[in-house]
Write a protein that holds these residues in place. Structure first.
Motif, mmCIF file in Angstrom:
data_model
loop_
_atom_site.group_PDB
_atom_site.id
_atom_site.type_symbol
_atom_site.label_atom_id
_atom_site.label_comp_id
_atom_site.label_asym_id
_atom_site.label_seq_id
_atom_site.Cartn_x
_atom_site.Cartn_y
_atom_site.Cartn_z
ATOM 1 N N LEU A 25 -12.532 27.203 28.783
ATOM 2 C CA LEU A 25 -11.283 26.438 28.706
ATOM 3 C C LEU A 25 -11.144 25.402 29.816
ATOM 4 N N GLU A 28 -10.462 21.639 29.022
ATOM 5 C CA GLU A 28 -9.115 21.383 28.489
ATOM 6 C C GLU A 28 -8.041 21.631 29.538
ATOM 7 N N ARG A 67 -5.234 29.985 25.690
ATOM 8 C CA ARG A 67 -5.017 28.581 25.322
ATOM 9 C C ARG A 67 -3.576 28.351 24.894
ATOM 10 N N GLN A 71 -0.990 25.859 26.835
ATOM 11 C CA GLN A 71 -0.426 24.736 26.097
ATOM 12 C C GLN A 71 1.102 24.764 26.139
#
Length: 233
Positions: A25, A28, A67, A71
């Protein structure tokens, strides 16, 4: 805030180490660290398996859960408590409304607790153009949602002033990375309190987080002022 027992019974085999999750991850979410993953576990948002030696092992489902958490933090500025409630509803098989998502009617702000305003009111009260708002959204200085808090109004009004000085939202993208780093520092401080999931502990953690945020802002202002002085501007 851990997953349901039914979810655990159907849990796929875990194979990823905490370092591998970070690598998966990291592109990102550049500020993701093993310490942050451990912090999310301490807060009950993650429940990775353990090897007999005590090492954490994550599944692909765990990775997607991380994630989702990141987010929601990055795009909706939600506190972990609200994110945890959302994840718990998902674990129960429900289809909860996404926290911070656009809605037809104004409601109380989940994070800041003040009255929300529409996008039209945001523009009117801040004095910003639609073009500036679009630029701020693209630079992720503001979240994409239907209603906004007075803190968002103040932020956009500040962007109006900076625009008059020739500083556009695209010039401020690095501020987002700096904020994410500061949030990581705040989370480390809060996690060191060893807080329990009771009202008094949560209140104490919120107070400490606010104090540290103000102290970091003071350091940032001091460095900028010192830099201006040193440059002779």
């Amino acid at each position: 805030m851990s997953g349901s027992s039914a979810a655990r019974r159907t849990r796929p085999a875990a194979s990823l180490s905490i370092g591998q999750v970070q690598l998966r991850l990291g592109a990102e979410f550049p500020d993701l660290t093993p310490s942050k993953l451990r912090f999310l576990e301490e807060q009950g948002l993650l429940n990775p398996d353990r090897t007999p030696a005590g090492y954490r092992k994550f599944t692909e489902r765990d990775v997607e859960r991380v994630r989702t958490i990141l987010q929601l933090q990055r795009h909706h500025y939600l506190p972990l408590r609200v994110i945890g409630e959302y994840l718990e509803a998902l674990d129960r098989g429900e289809q909860p409304k996404l926290p911070g998502a656009e809605s037809a009617a104004p409601s109380r702000s989940i994070l800041l607790g003040d009255e929300l305003v529409s996008r039209h009111q945001l523009l009117t009260q801040s004095g910003a153009s639609r073009e500036l708002l679009d630029q701020a959204l693209q630079a992720q200085l503001l979240p994409r949602q239907q209603h906004y808090t007075q803190a968002h109004v103040q932020l956009l009004a500040t962007l109006v002033l900076l625009e008059r000085r020739g500083i556009e939202p695209r010039h401020l993208r690095a501020f987002r990375n700096s904020v994410q780093h500061e949030l990581g520092l705040i989370e480390q401080v809060v996690s060191s309190l060893g807080r329990r999931n009771d009202a008094a502990s949560r209140k104490r953690a919120e107070t400490v987080a606010t104090e540290v945020a103000e102290q970091l802002a003071c350091v940032r202002r001091g460095l900028i002022q010192q830099g201006v002085a040193d440059s002779g501007l």
